[in-house]
Design a protein around this motif. Sequence first.
Motif, PDB file in Angstrom:
ATOM      1  N   GLY A 136      20.573  13.701 -15.702  1.00 25.18           N
ATOM      2  CA  GLY A 136      20.584  13.422 -14.828  1.00 25.18           C
ATOM      3  C   GLY A 136      18.324  13.891 -14.139  1.00 25.18           C
ATOM      4  N   ARG A 137      18.159  15.033 -15.144  1.00 23.09           N
ATOM      5  CA  ARG A 137      16.902  15.103 -14.818  1.00 23.09           C
ATOM      6  C   ARG A 137      15.728  13.407 -14.885  1.00 23.09           C
ATOM      7  NH1 ARG A 137      16.105  20.692 -16.976  1.00 23.09           N
ATOM      8  NH2 ARG A 137      16.718  21.992 -14.929  1.00 23.09           N
ATOM      9  N   MET A 138      16.276  13.248 -16.412  1.00 21.46           N
ATOM     10  CA  MET A 138      15.395  11.742 -16.980  1.00 21.46           C
ATOM     11  C   MET A 138      15.482  10.351 -15.820  1.00 21.46           C
ATOM     12  SD  MET A 138      14.135  10.588 -19.852  1.00 21.46           S
ATOM     13  CE  MET A 138      14.451  11.267 -20.751  1.00 21.46           C
ATOM     14  N   ARG A 139      16.837  10.922 -15.366  1.00 22.82           N
ATOM     15  CA  ARG A 139      17.254   9.553 -14.398  1.00 22.82           C
ATOM     16  C   ARG A 139      16.608   9.785 -12.847  1.00 22.82           C
ATOM     17  NH1 ARG A 139      22.319  10.335 -13.987  1.00 22.82           N
ATOM     18  NH2 ARG A 139      22.657   9.502 -16.154  1.00 22.82           N
ATOM     19  N   SER A 140      16.585  11.193 -12.416  1.00 23.87           N
ATOM     20  CA  SER A 140      15.856  10.947 -11.076  1.00 23.87           C
ATOM     21  C   SER A 140      14.494  10.787 -11.633  1.00 23.87           C
ATOM     22  CB  SER A 140      15.386  12.293 -11.006  1.00 23.87           C
ATOM     23  OG  SER A 140      15.218  12.987 -11.833  1.00 23.87           O
ATOM     24  N   ALA A 141      13.233  11.327 -12.992  1.00 23.51           N
ATOM     25  CA  ALA A 141      12.261  11.784 -13.206  1.00 23.51           C
ATOM     26  C   ALA A 141      11.933  10.068 -13.733  1.00 23.51           C
ATOM     27  CB  ALA A 141      11.767  11.673 -14.393  1.00 23.51           C
ATOM     28  N   LEU A 142      12.685   8.929 -14.283  1.00 20.56           N
ATOM     29  CA  LEU A 142      12.597   7.451 -13.518  1.00 20.56           C
ATOM     30  C   LEU A 142      12.038   6.567 -12.751  1.00 20.56           C
ATOM     31  CD1 LEU A 142      15.049   6.120 -17.256  1.00 20.56           C
ATOM     32  CD2 LEU A 142      12.422   7.110 -17.187  1.00 20.56           C
ATOM     33  N   ASN A 143      13.155   6.919 -12.132  1.00 20.63           N
ATOM     34  CA  ASN A 143      12.891   6.521 -10.548  1.00 20.63           C
ATOM     35  C   ASN A 143      11.691   6.642  -9.874  1.00 20.63           C
ATOM     36  OD1 ASN A 143      15.820   5.796 -10.606  1.00 20.63           O
ATOM     37  ND2 ASN A 143      16.469   7.507  -9.361  1.00 20.63           N
ATOM     38  N   ARG A 144      10.938   8.187  -9.892  1.00 23.70           N
ATOM     39  CA  ARG A 144      10.312   9.122  -9.440  1.00 23.70           C
ATOM     40  C   ARG A 144       8.412   7.847 -10.161  1.00 23.70           C
ATOM     41  NH1 ARG A 144       9.102  13.842 -10.768  1.00 23.70           N
ATOM     42  NH2 ARG A 144      11.707  14.244 -10.487  1.00 23.70           N
ATOM     43  N   PHE A 145       8.958   7.617 -11.231  1.00 23.71           N
ATOM     44  CA  PHE A 145       8.224   6.989 -12.595  1.00 23.71           C
ATOM     45  C   PHE A 145       7.698   5.811 -11.733  1.00 23.71           C
ATOM     46  CE2 PHE A 145       5.649   4.640 -15.751  1.00 23.71           C
ATOM     47  CZ  PHE A 145       4.940   5.802 -15.937  1.00 23.71           C
ATOM     48  N   GLU A 146       8.885   4.826 -11.720  1.00 23.48           N
ATOM     49  CA  GLU A 146       9.010   3.824 -11.490  1.00 23.48           C
ATOM     50  C   GLU A 146       8.519   3.403  -9.393  1.00 23.48           C
ATOM     51  OE1 GLU A 146      12.740   1.885 -11.911  1.00 23.48           O
ATOM     52  OE2 GLU A 146      12.426   0.981 -14.172  1.00 23.48           O
ATOM     53  N   GLN A 147       8.587   4.294  -9.437  1.00 27.39           N
ATOM     54  CA  GLN A 147       8.141   4.498  -7.737  1.00 27.39           C
ATOM     55  C   GLN A 147       6.815   4.572  -7.945  1.00 27.39           C
ATOM     56  OE1 GLN A 147      10.309   7.253  -5.290  1.00 27.39           O
ATOM     57  NE2 GLN A 147      10.371   6.006  -2.884  1.00 27.39           N
ATOM     58  N   VAL A 148       6.319   5.423  -8.423  1.00 27.86           N
ATOM     59  CA  VAL A 148       5.423   5.049  -8.592  1.00 27.86           C
ATOM     60  C   VAL A 148       4.310   4.155  -8.937  1.00 27.86           C
ATOM     61  CG1 VAL A 148       3.360   6.825  -9.549  1.00 27.86           C
ATOM     62  CG2 VAL A 148       4.752   8.285  -8.825  1.00 27.86           C
ATOM     63  N   PHE A 149       4.362   4.443 -10.657  1.00 25.28           N
ATOM     64  CA  PHE A 149       4.194   2.702 -11.192  1.00 25.28           C
ATOM     65  C   PHE A 149       3.543   1.393 -10.069  1.00 25.28           C
ATOM     66  CE2 PHE A 149       4.349  -0.206 -14.023  1.00 25.28           C
ATOM     67  CZ  PHE A 149       2.884   0.015 -14.680  1.00 25.28           C
ATOM     68  N   TRP A 150       4.815   0.924  -9.740  1.00 26.38           N
ATOM     69  CA  TRP A 150       5.101  -0.331  -8.294  1.00 26.38           C
ATOM     70  C   TRP A 150       4.580  -0.115  -7.145  1.00 26.38           C
ATOM     71  CZ3 TRP A 150       5.443  -3.660 -11.643  1.00 26.38           C
ATOM     72  CH2 TRP A 150       6.462  -3.605 -13.356  1.00 26.38           C
ATOM     73  N   SER A 151       4.143   1.271  -7.075  1.00 24.34           N
ATOM     74  CA  SER A 151       3.340   1.409  -5.617  1.00 24.34           C
ATOM     75  C   SER A 151       2.103   0.599  -5.639  1.00 24.34           C
ATOM     76  CB  SER A 151       3.215   2.886  -5.001  1.00 24.34           C
ATOM     77  OG  SER A 151       1.849   3.758  -5.705  1.00 24.34           O
ATOM     78  N   GLY A 152       1.281   0.214  -6.486  1.00 21.69           N
ATOM     79  CA  GLY A 152      -0.010  -0.153  -6.583  1.00 21.69           C
ATOM     80  C   GLY A 152      -0.935   0.489  -6.997  1.00 21.69           C
ATOM     81  N   GLN A 153      -0.569   1.929  -7.704  1.00 21.75           N
ATOM     82  CA  GLN A 153      -1.927   2.921  -7.505  1.00 21.75           C
ATOM     83  C   GLN A 153      -2.359   2.094  -8.818  1.00 21.75           C
ATOM     84  OE1 GLN A 153       0.354   6.594  -8.848  1.00 21.75           O
ATOM     85  NE2 GLN A 153      -1.903   7.651  -7.860  1.00 21.75           N
ATOM     86  N   SER A 154      -4.009   2.590  -9.029  1.00 19.91           N
ATOM     87  CA  SER A 154      -4.636   2.418 -10.153  1.00 19.91           C
ATOM     88  C   SER A 154      -3.861   2.911 -11.343  1.00 19.91           C
ATOM     89  CB  SER A 154      -5.555   2.498  -9.897  1.00 19.91           C
ATOM     90  OG  SER A 154      -6.242   2.709 -11.134  1.00 19.91           O
TER      91      SER A 154
END
Lengths: 388, 236
Positions: free
Chosen positions: B52-70
């Motif tokens: 469960g933690r891993m899934r939420s971590a993946l979701n969060r990371f993907e969100q951050v990664f594709w947010s256009g941040q450098s």
Amino acid sequence: MKAGLTTSVVLHASLLAVGLVTMSAPSAMQVENVESFPVELVPLSEVPQSVLGERKAEKAEKPAPVPTQRPDVVADAQKVGNNSVDTDAPITPEASPRPVEPSAAPPPAPEPKPQDKVADEAKPAPAKQPEPKPEPKPEPVEQPAPKPEPVPEPVPKPEPVKQPEPKPEPTPAPVQEAKPEPAEETTPDPVAETIAQEPAPTEAVQLPNSAPAPAARPDPAPAQQTATKASETKPSTSQSSEQAAVRPKSDEKQFSTDEITALLNKAKPSGGGAKRSTEQAALGAKKTTGQTLSQSDKAALSSQLGDCWTIPVGGVETDNLKVSIRFKVTQAGKIDGRPTVETSSGNRPFDESAIRAVQKCDNQGLKLPPANGEWDQFVINFDPAEMF
Amino acid sequence: MENLTLVEPAAQLSIWALFWQAGWVVKLVMIGLLVASVWTWAIIVDKLISYGRMRSALNRFEQVFWSGQSLEELYRTLSDRKTTGMASIFIAAMREWKKSFEKGAKSALALQTRIDKAMDLALSREMERMESRLGFLATIGSAAPFIGLFGTVVGIMTSFQAIAGSKSTNLAVVAPGIAEALLATAIGLLAAIPAVIAYNKLSTDASKLASRMEGFADEFSAILSRQIDEKVPQRA
């Protein structure tokens, strides 16, 4: 991992705790206490095969006991019959009703006395009739008043016994004469002699007068019955007359029709048992010893007969012929009379050969299943296809 | 044979009594199975939480990664943290990228290969961590019934020997021993059934997460490859 382990341990511990509480010793199954009973194996040859039924009835597939007239069920009855009580007695035709003289005899006794003018004779008679008296009498010794009451009772009692015969004949004149006599003679004697009280007789004399009804019946009865019954009763009464003073008391105490009827066995002695049946009676015996002649017994018998059988040779084809031979067996195991043809094959020589086979075997010594008088009739099918 | 005595059948049929009446082999089997069951559930609970933690971590990371941040900025924030899943793959790739550029990469192809290798390594480490102990569930799921059966067979054997010794065929004499022996199989099944179900569910979950991370790794590899193409020829 720590969280997982603790969770798991807690989970198991709680599960075990719950299990220990709820899954503790399962309640024992409610099983009826079945008693084991020994089973003995008995060779068929030792058991005479017979069923409950009638010995002269037709043989039927389903054996049934003798039909009864009262099919109302009596619980746990074992013996067939019409009785209300289960007895061992056999069913026999009911005994024809006999004239009931003995019961009538005691009442007339008092009546003859007035004619004979034997004062003593009258005493035993009244003593027997007033059955209720015995109890009150001991008391009356002190109280003379109640005594007269029982006295009138003896007078009416003779009535029912004598009513059928005497009524038409009696004439008014004798009635009046007779009344005072029995009353005076009967009442004063028991009272005076037994209790030895002076007032009692005087009161007793008055009481008979107050009872008008009895007068008519007692008189005629003595006149008619004296000839017949007096002869029987007199000897006994004359003997008792001497001991009159003592006897009345003992007789009174012992003689109570109520008590006797209560003690009477009301079961008909000839009625058999109380088991009911509405079925047609089948061939059998009074006792049940088995189902029927067993197959092995039948086979043994027919194989013996087959050895003695010589089928007539030549003539018609005998392969398809069958004949049933009936024969009776005596207690000694010998054949009783000549065997008869039950169902003919249609071929006379063939039938005769079967009869000869039975007779020949009988001469050689036929081994029969033990009959013991329970199973003495045999019907054997002679069929060449089965016997050889 | 003389030593074999039959227990009194009356009022001795609770689970606790059955356990204490059993022979030492059966007892050992029962205890082993109970421990296995405890461990199985510990693994199940642990895995459910970590997945469960891993899934939420993946979701969060993907969100951050594709947010256009450098990517540089993202790397800087993540590098000093303990990372799991996609983040660790991302860190491994970025680290390799940085090292190569700091030392001055000669070949774009070699750089690409190195980055892919680093990402594969990170992914396989993550997968190993995720799937650890799932094998135990599989083992318990398949072996526990047999272990329980072994306990039952031994228990019934003992009980029949005791019956032979008592010279009685009464069912009341036979029943307690068999009931006691069957308890071992019951515990074996109790341990095996959840293990099998959990193994199937958890291994499916793990493969789903793995495929998500592989997808991310491929995507990131493609992005880096584009970057390499843009930068390396200029320098070369």
